[in-house]
Design an enzyme around this catalytic site. Structure first.
Site, mmCIF file in Angstrom:
data_model
loop_
_atom_site.group_PDB
_atom_site.id
_atom_site.type_symbol
_atom_site.label_atom_id
_atom_site.label_comp_id
_atom_site.label_asym_id
_atom_site.label_seq_id
_atom_site.Cartn_x
_atom_site.Cartn_y
_atom_site.Cartn_z
ATOM 1 N N LEU A 1 19.851 7.743 33.973
ATOM 2 C CA LEU A 1 19.823 8.027 32.415
ATOM 3 C C LEU A 1 19.345 6.934 31.624
ATOM 4 C CD1 LEU A 1 22.372 10.445 30.856
ATOM 5 C CD2 LEU A 1 21.692 8.232 29.605
ATOM 6 N N SER B 1 9.986 6.371 23.240
ATOM 7 C CA SER B 1 9.002 5.384 22.848
ATOM 8 C C SER B 1 9.319 3.941 23.327
ATOM 9 C CB SER B 1 9.257 5.328 21.259
ATOM 10 O OG SER B 1 8.611 4.123 20.634
ATOM 11 N N ILE C 1 10.085 0.754 24.816
ATOM 12 C CA ILE C 1 10.784 -0.127 26.104
ATOM 13 C C ILE C 1 11.382 1.225 26.892
ATOM 14 C CG2 ILE C 1 12.481 -1.254 26.873
ATOM 15 C CD1 ILE C 1 12.307 -3.054 24.329
ATOM 16 N N ASP D 1 22.029 12.164 19.698
ATOM 17 C CA ASP D 1 22.130 11.088 18.743
ATOM 18 C C ASP D 1 23.202 10.129 19.299
ATOM 19 O OD1 ASP D 1 22.686 9.426 16.711
ATOM 20 O OD2 ASP D 1 23.372 10.648 15.159
ATOM 21 N N TYR E 1 22.096 -5.857 12.371
ATOM 22 C CA TYR E 1 21.517 -5.721 13.775
ATOM 23 C C TYR E 1 21.896 -6.817 14.648
ATOM 24 C CZ TYR E 1 17.500 -5.367 17.059
ATOM 25 O OH TYR E 1 16.642 -5.019 18.175
HETATM 26 P P1 NAI Z 1 11.350 2.018 19.800
HETATM 27 O O1 NAI Z 1 11.486 2.533 18.186
HETATM 28 O O2 NAI Z 1 9.832 2.094 20.060
HETATM 29 O O3 NAI Z 1 12.130 3.165 20.648
HETATM 30 C C1 NAI Z 1 13.381 3.331 20.431
HETATM 31 C C2 NAI Z 1 13.670 4.678 20.800
HETATM 32 O O4 NAI Z 1 14.972 5.026 20.419
HETATM 33 C C3 NAI Z 1 12.983 5.638 19.658
HETATM 34 O O5 NAI Z 1 12.350 6.731 20.812
HETATM 35 C C4 NAI Z 1 14.123 6.431 19.008
HETATM 36 O O6 NAI Z 1 13.741 7.589 18.606
HETATM 37 C C5 NAI Z 1 15.412 6.304 19.966
HETATM 38 N N1 NAI Z 1 16.563 6.212 19.178
HETATM 39 C C6 NAI Z 1 16.776 5.635 17.908
HETATM 40 N N2 NAI Z 1 17.989 5.842 17.607
HETATM 41 C C7 NAI Z 1 18.484 6.633 18.390
HETATM 42 C C8 NAI Z 1 19.779 7.436 18.546
HETATM 43 N N3 NAI Z 1 20.696 7.562 17.519
HETATM 44 N N4 NAI Z 1 20.050 8.147 19.453
HETATM 45 C C9 NAI Z 1 19.039 8.457 20.316
HETATM 46 N N5 NAI Z 1 17.708 7.933 20.450
HETATM 47 C C10 NAI Z 1 17.820 6.949 19.440
HETATM 48 O O7 NAI Z 1 11.858 0.551 19.922
HETATM 49 P P2 NAI Z 1 12.023 -0.163 21.018
HETATM 50 O O8 NAI Z 1 11.400 -1.657 20.486
HETATM 51 O O9 NAI Z 1 11.155 0.182 22.360
HETATM 52 O O10 NAI Z 1 13.595 -0.297 21.176
HETATM 53 C C11 NAI Z 1 14.387 -0.239 22.235
HETATM 54 C C12 NAI Z 1 15.376 -1.196 22.441
HETATM 55 O O11 NAI Z 1 14.899 -2.722 22.281
HETATM 56 C C13 NAI Z 1 16.405 -1.180 21.019
HETATM 57 O O12 NAI Z 1 17.688 -1.403 21.596
HETATM 58 C C14 NAI Z 1 16.053 -2.450 20.301
HETATM 59 O O13 NAI Z 1 16.823 -2.968 19.315
HETATM 60 C C15 NAI Z 1 15.560 -3.433 21.291
HETATM 61 N N6 NAI Z 1 14.728 -4.510 20.801
HETATM 62 C C16 NAI Z 1 13.489 -4.353 20.563
HETATM 63 C C17 NAI Z 1 12.658 -5.588 20.315
HETATM 64 C C18 NAI Z 1 11.355 -5.429 19.701
HETATM 65 O O14 NAI Z 1 10.678 -6.304 19.140
HETATM 66 N N7 NAI Z 1 10.607 -4.059 19.799
HETATM 67 C C19 NAI Z 1 13.216 -6.801 20.308
HETATM 68 C C20 NAI Z 1 14.490 -6.911 20.748
HETATM 69 C C21 NAI Z 1 15.474 -5.853 20.981
#
Ligand code: NAI
Length: 264
Positions: free
Chosen positions: A4, A10, A12, A64, A155
């Site tokens: 899961l 989107s 990562i 969510d 954050y």
């Molecule tokens: P992203 O915005 O591309 O993907 C995040 C996904 O999580 C999105 O598809 C969004 O719809 C989903 N999401 C957000 N809130 C949600 C919720 N309440 N319930 C279900 N899904 C939800 O961002 P990214 O960068 O791929 O982020 C993934 C993880 O990596 C996050 O935890 C972020 O904090 C962490 N991260 C990202 C960094 C970066 O530079 N992009 C750096 C360090 C950590």
């Protein structure tokens, strides 16, 4: 492998689903992936299609992770469909920047609910299935969880709490054969940071900060999530694996005046 992944639409999370599907196919198996996201289900369509091309069985779930009930609901749906669970990737995260003096309680609570509490609730719900499978949990934290990051509101605190939550879970779930680790990315080009990297000057400045010379791609992170979930990490438990190209260690080398220091 039955996994899961939250935040799967989107960045990562998406890259992780695809990596796990490719790995399973290379082993001659079909991955079973529950792809959970907050976006409308149709926005998961292209991921489900791409997973299908890799012979994976995909279950798209709209939920969510900031709500108190949804983590258990999605785990139940995934376990019901796949007959168990081998891995859990708690990746969904949000960022609500702001200076702490002006920060609202609503923003604080929402950031902690999504970035920290969801991993605890997912782990609670998935425990029986993961125990049966001797599975693994990976939560995506951040370098902001161990380096103070001003003006990002809750954050950094939420990611620091996540790193400790996972370390405690590792102690409590280890005896059941469940490994629990965090992965802390540095800077990654994803949906969350797209506006930053839309400016080529800022993108180049960020690349230059990283000893490896570039900001990460989602695949750079997904590959390490796959490692932490997989058998090669069988003795890794309670670890925060920093995947940042070295950027969080480059502070001292950038201090002004270093060239004036004379050899003694
Ligand atoms: P992203 O915005 O591309 O993907 C995040 C996904 O999580 C999105 O598809 C969004 O719809 C989903 N999401 C957000 N809130 C949600 C919720 N309440 N319930 C279900 N899904 C939800 O961002 P990214 O960068 O791929 O982020 C993934 C993880 O990596 C996050 O935890 C972020 O904090 C962490 N991260 C990202 C960094 C970066 O530079 N992009 C750096 C360090 C950590």
């Amino acid at each position: 492998m039955r996994v899961l992944v939250t935040g799967a639409a989107s960045g990562i999370g998406r890259a992780t689903c695809l990596r796990l599907a490719r790995d399973a196919r290379a082993r001659g198996q079909a991955a079973k992936i529950a792809a959970v996201d907050f976006v409308p289900l149709r926005e998961l369509d292209s991921l489900i299609e791409d997973l299908g091309k890799l012979d994976a069985e995909a279950l798209a779930l709209h939920a969510d992770m900031g709500s108190a009930d949804a983590p258990a609901q999605v785990v139940a749906e995934a376990v019901g469909r796949f007959g168990g669970l081998d891995g859990l990737v708690s990746n969904a995260g949000i960022n609500r920047p702001g200076a702490l003096l002006q920060y609202s309680v609503d923003d604080w609570d929402r950031v902690f609910a999504v970035n920290t509490r969801a991993t605890w609730l997912l782990a609670k719900a998935a425990h029986p299935a993961l125990k049966a499978a001797r599975g693994a949990i990976v939560a995506v934290a951040s370098m902001s969880g161990s380096n103070p990051h001003a003006n990002l509101g809750a954050y950094g605190p939420s990611k620091a709490a996540l790193i400790m939550l996972v370390q405690v879970l590792a102690q409590e779930l280890g005896p059941d054969g469940i490994r629990v680790n965090t992965l802390s990315p540095g800077m990654v080009r994803t949906g969350m940071t797209a506006k930053v990297y839309a400016d080529p000057r800022i993108a180049a400045e960020r690349d230059a900060l990283v000893p490896l010379g570039r900001v990460a791609t989602p695949d750079d992170v997904a590959d390490v999530i796959a490692f932490l979930l997989g058998p090669d990490a069988r003795y890794v438990n309670g670890h925060d694996l920093v995947v940042d190209g070295g950027v969080s260690g480059n502070f001292l080398g950038r201090l002004p005046g270093l060239s004036r220091i004379t050899r003694g």
